[in-house]
Design an enzyme around this catalytic site. Structure first.
Site, short mmCIF file in Angstrom:
data_model
loop_
_atom_site.label_atom_id
_atom_site.label_comp_id
_atom_site.label_asym_id
_atom_site.label_seq_id
_atom_site.Cartn_x
_atom_site.Cartn_y
_atom_site.Cartn_z
N GLU A 164 -4.23 7.69 -4.39
CA GLU A 164 -4.51 7.15 -5.73
C GLU A 164 -5.86 7.67 -6.23
O GLU A 164 -6.76 7.83 -5.41
CB GLU A 164 -4.53 5.62 -5.67
CG GLU A 164 -3.18 5.06 -5.23
CD GLU A 164 -3.20 3.55 -5.00
OE1 GLU A 164 -4.25 2.91 -5.23
OE2 GLU A 164 -2.17 3.01 -4.57
N HIS A 192 -1.90 0.43 -9.54
CA HIS A 192 -2.51 -0.48 -8.55
C HIS A 192 -3.20 -1.66 -9.25
O HIS A 192 -4.40 -1.87 -9.11
CB HIS A 192 -3.51 0.27 -7.65
CG HIS A 192 -3.74 -0.44 -6.34
ND1 HIS A 192 -4.00 0.21 -5.16
CD2 HIS A 192 -3.74 -1.77 -6.04
CE1 HIS A 192 -4.17 -0.68 -4.19
NE2 HIS A 192 -4.01 -1.90 -4.70
N ARG A 242 0.87 -1.17 0.00
CA ARG A 242 0.00 0.00 0.00
C ARG A 242 0.91 1.23 0.00
O ARG A 242 1.95 1.24 0.66
CB ARG A 242 -0.90 0.04 1.24
CG ARG A 242 -2.04 -0.97 1.24
CD ARG A 242 -3.16 -0.58 0.26
NE ARG A 242 -4.29 -1.50 0.35
CZ ARG A 242 -4.48 -2.55 -0.43
NH1 ARG A 242 -3.60 -2.85 -1.38
NH2 ARG A 242 -5.55 -3.32 -0.29
#
Ligand code: NAP
Length: 322
Positions: free
Chosen positions: A269, A288, A240
């Site tokens: 993000e 991601h 993360r």
């Protein structure tokens, strides 16, 4: 006839998952695939729901829980659940499930894709050709770093971290890892040795981060940690974004230690083209997509649906987050 419990799904999921849900529940959903549900729609959507199936883009906090007086089960289509206020769930006795295992190998593959791409300047080379700047071959053109036979250090050697380490054996690497405590299985099965974090950073040629985001790991990697790394080392984060102090990583990469980075996750993000990381030549970035293979996303959605149905029907599932 048995009454089907009302549930809310925060995104339209692949068909096998929607079919499982429809068979057992009365399903409402945010009917989009690409865009996250707006906050007010989420609050409205959960009002009558006994079950909620959500994604990592949904902030499930005390406000959402309060807006869902009948809620007794939350199923996230992810292994990480740092976007969910577990204390707020626990206070109401709401069960949380996640989707471990089914995404492990896919995410480990992406960690390796980033590692090799960063070490061998794959994206930089692609861009050079695209710009029409590929001149005559020369001995020092686009030289990178070797991975084969070097030292691989994994921080957070759980399911995904171990899968990353396992791949390292095929690359003839010496394997080391850091968890909060040593795991004897890793020595026995993979020949991986435990190291305190600072020792791992100093010893590794490639550092891959696969630890969850918790209060303990937030901001775990900053200037002090990057300064310990070898000048030719590669840093990869598929865990993360907030584990890394991003501005300090940018400064460290600018100074050349680590030598390069491969990143799938970011502090906030999505990031845009003006992000400072994109001004650096020695980074490879992906949006991601750790678990994003066709088969794995279907497996994750199906498992998330099965988990929710199991909890709502009082059946056991091994995927309850404890
Ligand atoms: P896991 O099996 O629970 O592994 C996590 C590992 O981290 C455990 O071995 C744990 O060991 C270690 N750990 C926990 N806290 C730590 C700390 N403070 N310092 C060092 N190590 C620590 O989870 P997983 O299935 O491998 O998934 C790991 C994470 O990957 C998820 O939480 C998720 O955030 C991320 N992920 C990202 C993507 C993506 O798309 N990029 C996809 C899937 C998963 P100890 O308990 O012994 O410390």
């Amino acid at each position: 006839m048995k009454i089907k419990p009302p549930i809310f799904v925060t995104r339209r999921l692949p068909d096998p998952a929607m079919a499982i849900l429809a068979e057992h529940c009365t399903v409402s959903w945010w009917d989009q695939v690409e865009m996250p549900i707006p906050r007010d729609e989420l609050l409205r959507g959960v009002a009558a729901a006994e079950g909620l199936l959500c994604l990592i883009t949904d902030r499930i906090d005390a406000e959402v829980i309060a807006a869902a007086p009948r809620l007794c089960a939350v199923s996230i289509m992810a292994v990480g659940y740092d976007n969910i206020d577990r204390a707020a769930l626990a206070a109401r006795g709401i069960t949380l499930t996640n989707t471990p295992d089914v995404l492990t190998e896919t995410t480990a593959d992406l960690a390796w894709a980033l590692l090799l791409a960063a070490a061998r300047r794959v994206v930089e080379g692609h861009k050079l050709i695209e710009r029409g700047e590929w001149g005559p071959w020369h001995p020092l053109q686009m030289v990178g770093q070797d991975i084969y036979g070097r030292v691989l250090g994994v921080v957070g050697a759980g399911r995904i971290g171990q899968a990353v380490l396992r791949r390292g054996r095929g690359f003839g690497m010496r394997l080391i890892y850091h968890n909060r405590r040593p795991n004897p299985i890793l020595a026995a099965e993979l020949g991986a040795e435990y190291r305190p974090l600072n020792d791992l950073l100093a010893e590794s040629d490639a550092v891959v981060v696969t630890a969850p985001l918790t209060d303990e790991t937030r901001g775990m990697f900053g200037s002090a940690q990057f300064a310990l790394m070898k000048p030719a080392s590669i840093f990869v984060n598929v865990a993360r974004g907030p584990l890394v102090r991003e501005d300090e990583l940018v400064a460290a990469l600018r100074a050349g230690r680590p030598w390069a980075a491969g990143l799938d996750v970011f502090d906030r993000e999505p990031i845009g083209p003006d992000h400072p990381l994109l001004a650096l030549p020695n980074v490879v970035l992906t949006p991601h997509i750790g678990s994003a293979s066709v088969a794995t996303r279907v497996r994750m959605a199906t498992l998330a649906a099965e988990n929710l149905v199991a909890v709502l029907s009082g059946r056991a599932t091994p995927h309850i987050v404890k």
